[in-house]
Design an enzyme around this catalytic site. Sequence first.
Site, PDB file in Angstrom:
ATOM      1  N   ASP A 286      97.449   2.441 125.460  1.00  0.00           N
ATOM      2  CA  ASP A 286      96.986   3.517 124.594  1.00  0.00           C
ATOM      3  C   ASP A 286      97.185   4.837 125.352  1.00  0.00           C
ATOM      4  O   ASP A 286      97.585   4.846 126.527  1.00  0.00           O
ATOM      5  CB  ASP A 286      95.527   3.305 124.154  1.00  0.00           C
ATOM      6  CG  ASP A 286      95.240   4.075 122.857  1.00  0.00           C
ATOM      7  OD1 ASP A 286      96.063   4.926 122.471  1.00  0.00           O
ATOM      8  OD2 ASP A 286      94.190   3.824 122.223  1.00  0.00           O
TER       9      ASP A 286
HETATM   10  C1  BGC Z   1      94.554   6.167 119.793  1.00  0.00           C
HETATM   11  C2  BGC Z   1      95.609   5.227 119.260  1.00  0.00           C
HETATM   12  C3  BGC Z   1      96.839   5.987 118.844  1.00  0.00           C
HETATM   13  C4  BGC Z   1      97.331   6.820 120.018  1.00  0.00           C
HETATM   14  C5  BGC Z   1      98.593   7.598 119.711  1.00  0.00           C
HETATM   15  C6  BGC Z   1      95.113   7.119 120.812  1.00  0.00           C
HETATM   16  O1  BGC Z   1      94.186   8.095 121.163  1.00  0.00           O
HETATM   17  O2  BGC Z   1      93.506   5.414 120.351  1.00  0.00           O
HETATM   18  O3  BGC Z   1      95.089   4.500 118.182  1.00  0.00           O
HETATM   19  O4  BGC Z   1      97.819   5.102 118.385  1.00  0.00           O
HETATM   20  O5  BGC Z   1      96.312   7.730 120.385  1.00  0.00           O
HETATM   21  O6  BGC Z   1      98.399   8.616 118.829  1.00  0.00           O
END
Ligand code: BGC
Length: 761
Positions: A286
């Site tokens: 993530d």
């Molecule tokens: C979130 C994810 C997301 C990623 C990219 C993160 O902060 O937890 O769900 O896919 O950002 O945008």
Amino acid sequence: MTMKRFDLLTLIIVVFSACGRTSHETEMDKYISKLMSQMTIEEKIGQLNLITPGGGIPTGAAVSTDVETKIKEGNVGGIFGITGPEKIRQAQQLAVEHSRLKIPLLFGSDIIHGYKTIFPIPLGLSCSWDMELIEKTARTAAEEATADGLNWNFSPMVDISRDPRWGRVAEGAGEDPYLGSEIAKAMVRGYQGNDLTSNNTLMATVKHFALYGASEAGRDYNTVDMSRLRMYNVYLPPFRAAIDAGVGCVMTSFNDVDGIPASGNKWLLTDLLRNNWKFDGFVVSDYTSVNEMVDHGLGDLQAVSALALKAGLDMDMVGEGFLTTLKKSLEEGKLSLNDINRACRRILEAKYKLGLFSDPYRYIDESRPEKTILTAQTREIARDAAARSFVLLKNDKNLLPLKKDRNIALIGPLANNKNNMLGTWAVSGDPQLSITVLEGLKNATGNNSNIHYAKGANISDDPEFAQKVNVFGTRIDIDERTPQAMINEALMLAKRSDVVVAVIGEASEMSGESSSRSSISLPDSQKKLIRALANTKKPLILVLMTGRPLALEEEIQLADAILLTWHPGIEAGNAIADVLFGKYNPSGKLTMTFPRNVGQVPIYYNHRTTGRPNSGDEFQKFRSNYLDVPNSPQFSFGYGLSYTTFAYSNIMLSKNYMNSNEKITASIKLTNTGKVDGEEVVQLYIYDKIRSITQPVKELKGFQKIFLKAGESKDVHFTIGINELAFYHHDMSFKAEAGEFVIYIGTNSDETISDVITLTE
Ligand code: BGC
């Protein structure tokens, strides 16, 4: 001697699997091996780097810099946060025309509930219990996003959650592992279709692996601690379902799992995901979750990056720990070339599976967006999806549906509001293209309509709170008038009208990422408005928009009818009009329990038995209950009303006994006993009467959504086999134990009829 031969064999297997290859080399293997033989260490590490130029919405502090140079130097495997054929073509050209080995890039995005045609938030969609519909929304999102040049999606989010304080419940399918698994499969099918190389399919990512929905105290990014039994039986099944459905990518979560952050957790990413589940796609972190292991206290950036790679993480999102430290770790002997090769191969395989090596521009066609994105047809799907996701919570004296000639006072901060219709995580949607409730009701009633609007209240009167919510634009807009002046205007209107429709609830960014709440009630401004409206004694209908279950004890007393619409998406107003005026008879059922108050949280229907259960809602000393609130929720899992009524016959069983190779059919006759056509979600739950470990009081094991014309009946059949009776044991085996099982069939998890079957030894 035998021992030695065995050792040799083991060695061969280990070497082959370490290289991520089987002895049967496929065309893909050969292609990638050849390519990798030409790659430098730097280029291999470059493939593991996912960047965002910051064109989208960064969800952490960092965005990547020097994008162009990095691509040309082969330091980038994928990008997210840029969209549109022109921009994507430019970026792809940098990779395939200006980098040494011309390796194409992946282009990702968060397409969580629609791309530009925004559907209801996922929690809302899950309340439709309609797998065909959910698949269709994912398919439509894939058509639109690929038309805009994208080939990789960071969805479905399948985190089970039992805690409505956690804002990200809006992004998932609620509290149930069985329903969550069905939805995960439908979404993967919708995004990926049957052929990943075709230019209208997206590679899907199941996230956030794992247990993110169990963040302590419902506070986002917080720690998680849970037993393996709970993991296997409750939190992991939707991930497993997505993997069995062929999902191409897995995203790790921010939290720790058994003391080790998910992004560096070898048990999770290798033992379970690869060795046990046989996942053959790639794993992405993530947003900066590798770097965050420094704050978790696992070492400096070099140490945590090596830890993550060795644990089985393949791609590093934004943080660039891989890019900047892996080579050093290799030189210092802290990881092996094999670790880097394995991850690099997996990224290249994903590109191969998407068809990018045969045509890096296959998703880029400047003529597609206009034909494909936000058309009359996609809006129609959004309208239908929204109407099907609404849950009718209360409808005293059949106040709903409304006749179109009624004089309606349309009141509330969300009644004439475009900014909050789309809901959280709609990064590519344009709120200004959404239909407000006022517009929707006017569209439905024509120009002579008797609909009059007053705002009545701010979503919240608190400017500090509003500032925190308004990070992506104005969601809470505080009026210049005093709260009392707004209420007075609303009351004047209410008194002149036949009926009041109050559109109230949360702003879209009051739920979603980094939007945890310790109170799950309506803000005071809206509570006051509802009290004042109820005092007029006019029939009061609440249209409730929210991204999470709320505690509504007072409002349930005050309102005559409540229609829960979640955040309904781009066609909000039209869909709400369809349901308020009875063009569509609501059929949604809750997929997350609504508590009476926040103190009951976590509250969920499939809780385990205790040694001191209390019978009913009366307080009993020395039983498991509260002094100040009953145990039962406000609204149970599976609950939702209709404009018609359904009657269930007794359960008919094909037989009462089965062995582990047999199946039993449990059937009921369902009758639409009301005056209008409608759909009912018939739910099957099972309880295992005697088990070697404590067990849930009941668990969903099947459901069917049935359409019946007024007066019509239909037999509904469920097949019960060993899988419906089995569960994970301490040794993580999945098996059933002989004995009696109670079969419940009903309209929600509370109102059921039951019978008993026996599994013989
Ligand atoms: C979130 C994810 C997301 C990623 C990219 C993160 O902060 O937890 O769900 O896919 O950002 O945008």
